[in-house]
Write a protein that holds these residues in place. Structure first.
Motif, PDB file in Angstrom:
ATOM      1  N   SER A   1      -1.854   0.134  -4.838  1.00 34.43           N
ATOM      2  CA  SER A   1      -1.656  -0.775  -4.119  1.00 34.43           C
ATOM      3  C   SER A   1      -0.875  -2.141  -4.994  1.00 34.43           C
ATOM      4  O   SER A   1      -1.612  -2.182  -6.106  1.00 34.43           O
TER       5      SER A   1
ATOM      6  N   PRO B   1      -7.517  -3.105   2.443  1.00 28.09           N
ATOM      7  CA  PRO B   1      -7.027  -1.474   2.788  1.00 28.09           C
ATOM      8  C   PRO B   1      -7.911  -1.150   3.896  1.00 28.09           C
ATOM      9  O   PRO B   1      -9.186  -1.396   3.719  1.00 28.09           O
TER      10      PRO B   1
ATOM     11  N   SER C   1     -11.809  -3.705  -1.455  1.00 25.92           N
ATOM     12  CA  SER C   1     -10.770  -4.271  -1.565  1.00 25.92           C
ATOM     13  C   SER C   1     -10.740  -5.255  -2.538  1.00 25.92           C
ATOM     14  O   SER C   1     -11.311  -5.390  -2.794  1.00 25.92           O
TER      15      SER C   1
ATOM     16  N   LEU D   1       0.474  -0.939  -0.273  1.00 22.83           N
ATOM     17  CA  LEU D   1       0.660  -0.122   0.602  1.00 22.83           C
ATOM     18  C   LEU D   1       0.788   1.531  -0.160  1.00 22.83           C
ATOM     19  O   LEU D   1       1.267   1.223   0.847  1.00 22.83           O
TER      20      LEU D   1
END
Length: 656
Positions: free
Chosen positions: A20, A370, A384, A9
């Protein structure tokens, strides 16, 4: 195996973009690829993929805003360069993905480009270079290839690392000035460094004047230490910032936004009597003065707050990996406060200008996703690329009391269908390290796959586990087998009292140090119906001289011939083994060399112990290729089914 995995990240300097690296199974089903994804900053958005080359992309870092790279996204990739009609090769190049537009290749090297950092208009990257003049490297590489030469001449130690050979190329750092169409004035900052920069963590000061990096110093008799140095980008001169005969200074290396301090880890060199420990160390770049701002914390991820007045640190703590806020004002004992209070294991910390911290949050029951952490510790999940998982059971925290009164804790996975009337068979799964903790999701060592097949799985943290204070490590230091075994049996006994677990149908399993303990358990009790030992240490003195880091392990156990090897080596209890064993080892494992598996297998054969050997000719310590990982699980389940459940042995389908 097909589920996507969020691997890193990165937050843009202005806090407006979150990116990411995501790993996913390639279409052929035989390997994994990586791509860059944009992650929304609020729960209402949708993640979307930024790159789609067949060669994949990794190593994402944002370039500073206001530079000629204008806040674009730097990454490395083997993708082809369509602008010059060049095919992709075997070596990764440095690329820039503008916020709008197509990727542009910035730099290449014959040995490829690895990690990259940027500050101001300066870009610094690492590359493997053959000894000698970097300008003639491509010609010399081609000469070796044309002549069929793969030999490597070594004059020092080490020569291997985990699963790859070291040399003949050596890591160097290069720096260039950012321009609209590439990098200008690219220069070699570290000519002839030897192995000083091998796996070194580095950072660039915000003004682009220096790179701060770990630097390995090689000492007589195979010993060494790691210092922290500053390299001036103008003239390449090197200044030592931190050095100690009894410590290593290393990653993560992060420079404060105001350019005044650098944070790193400081690891104490262990001896037979003194255990290893890690402090969070902060150095004043002007004076060179350093101090521990958080002691015995084993930092996994470190990031500065935008104010430069505090650090955010993710570190193991009682089966979790919370985020801590570390103030630079005050002594180390009082400067650390816990920010996240849940069961999460946090990584990839990205503090934002508004006070939030973006991060990846995993847990034993959740793959990394995340999240946003607000200043008050509130955690908000962000969209995500990883889909939500329906796990086949429940996760419970369990504790037991060791012989010396120490509390031993762990996680217990229980399949959903387990009841007192139909209890689940039990699997003790011992973690590696030995300095480690069962506190995070693992795509490779996944207890939920075992729960899906009906097993209750205990994930204990015995002595030598991190996150319980230095005393927990001291309990087992230089005494691996006996104390760890007692801790494991104590918490196993406690779990087997539960009515939903079958106390008769039990097995034990572990890899690396966990494999060492599986071997130790096999020689010291016959309570389990089966034992699986992966990448395991069998003859401790043999291991200590053939592993890739003999200098590290011999600090704890002493020189060859020391009494510790004889006292703590599992092979001495071969004659006591009565339990069927599945031995697993990869030929490319240099941490626990294949000789350990071969010796164990032969000893079991000559002793008449019922056993099987799952051998991977092309795998490393972990066995990572998708097909081989499936074969690993299928074989383990078949072996446990035969000996724990009483099923007929069936050869796994993947081994057809």
């Amino acid at each position: 195996m097909a589920l996507p995995r969020v691997a890193s990240l990165r937050l843009s300097p202005d806090g407006t973009r979150l990116v990411s690296v995501v790993q996913s199974l390639n279409p052929d089903g035989r390997s994994y690829g990586t791509a860059l994804w944009e992650i929304p900053l609020t729960p209402e958005g949708e993640p979307h993929r930024l790159t789609r080359s067949a060669k994949g992309e990794a190593g994402a870092e944002f370039a500073p805003g206001g530079s000629p790279l204008d806040g674009g996204l730097l990454f490395v990739s083997r993708r082809p360069d369509e602008t010059v009609k060049e095919p992709g090769g075997d070596t990764p190049a440095l690329w820039l993905l503008p916020e709008r537009g197509e990727p542009v290749r910035l730099a290449t090297r014959p040995g490829g480009i690895g990690a990259v950092r940027a500050a101001g208009d300066v870009v610094v990257y690492a590359s493997e270079v053959l000894p000698g003049d970097a300008a003639t490297e491509e010609e010399r590489r081609k000469g070796r290839e044309d002549d069929g030469v793969s030999a490597i001449l070594h004059e020092g130690y080490p020569i291997r690392f985990w699963d790859h050979d070291l040399g003949p190329a050596q890591p160097r750092l290069f720096a260039g000035r950012a321009a609209r169409d590439g990098l200008e004035d690219v220069r070699d900052l570290t000519p002839e460094p030897g192995g000083a920069l091998r796996d070194a963590s580095f950072a660039v000061t915000p003004d682009g004047s220096a790179v701060i990096t770990a630097w390995r110093e090689f000492l007589p008799n195979g010993a060494g230490r790691t210092d922290l140095v500053a390299i001036d980008l103008a003239d390449g001169s090197r200044r030592t910032l931190a050095t100690s005969p009894g410590h290593d200074f290393g990653g993560p290396v992060v420079v404060s936004p105001d350019g005044r301090h650098v944070a790193c880890s400081r690891e104490r060199h262990a001896t037979e009597q003194v255990s290893a420990t890690v402090d969070l160390w902060v150095i004043d770049l002007a004076t060179g003065e350093g101090r521990a701002v958080a002691e015995e914390i084993f930092p996994a991820s470190v990031a500065w707050a935008p104010s430069s007045a505090e650090l955010f640190v993710a570190a193991d703590d009682r089966g979790r990996r919370p985020v801590f806020r570390v103030s630079l004002d005050g002594p180390a004992a009082s400067a650390t406060t816990r920010l996240t209070l849940d069961d999460g294991a946090y990584a990839e910390l990205c503090p934002a200008p508004g006070g939030e911290v973006y991060a990846l949050r995993g847990a034993v029951d959740s793959p990394p996703v995340p999240v946003r952490i607000d200043p008050d510790g509130t955690v908000t999940a962000l969209p995500s690329p990883v889909p939500a998982l329906d796990l086949p059971g429940t996760l419970t925290e369990v504790t037991a009391t060791a012989d010396d009164g120490t509390e031993i804790r762990g996680w217990l996975v229980v399949p959903a269908e387990a009841t007192a009337e139909d209890p689940a068979p039990f699997l003790l799964w011992i973690h590696g390290g030995p300095l480690g903790s069962w506190n995070d999701w693992s795509w490779r060592w996944n207890p939920w796959l075992m729960a899906r097949h009906g097993y209750a799985v205990l994930l204990p943290d015995p002595c030598l586990s991190t996150g319980y204070g230095q005393g927990m490590i001291d309990r087992g230091w230089g005494d691996w087998g006996p104390v760890t075994h007692a801790d494991l049996m104590a918490i196993t006994d406690e779990c087997l009292k539960r009515p939903e677990i079958d106390e008769q149908r039990t097995a034990a399993m572990g890899g690396s140090f966990g494999g060492y303990m599986a071997n130790w358990v096999a020689g010291h009790t016959d309570r389990f119906r089966a034992i699986v030992t992966h990448a395991s240490l069998w003859n401790l003195e043999q291991f200590a001289g053939t592993t890739d880091g003999a200098d590290y392990w011999q600090r704890e156990f002493g020189a060859p011939g020391s009494a510790s090897y004889e006292r703590l080596s599992p092979h001495r209890w071969l004659g006591e083994i009565r339990t069927p064993m599945l031995v697993i080892h990869g030929d490319k494992d240099y941490r626990v060399p294949i000789g350990e598996g071969l010796r164990l297998w032969w000893d079991l054969q000559r002793s008449g112990v019922e056993a099987k050997f799952l051998y991977f000719p092309d795998e490393n310590h972990w066995v990572l290729k998708p097909g081989n990982a499936i074969a690993w699980y299928e074989t383990v389940l078949a072996f446990l089914g035969q000996h724990v459940l009483g099923e007929e042995w069936r050869r796994p389908a993947s081994l057809r």
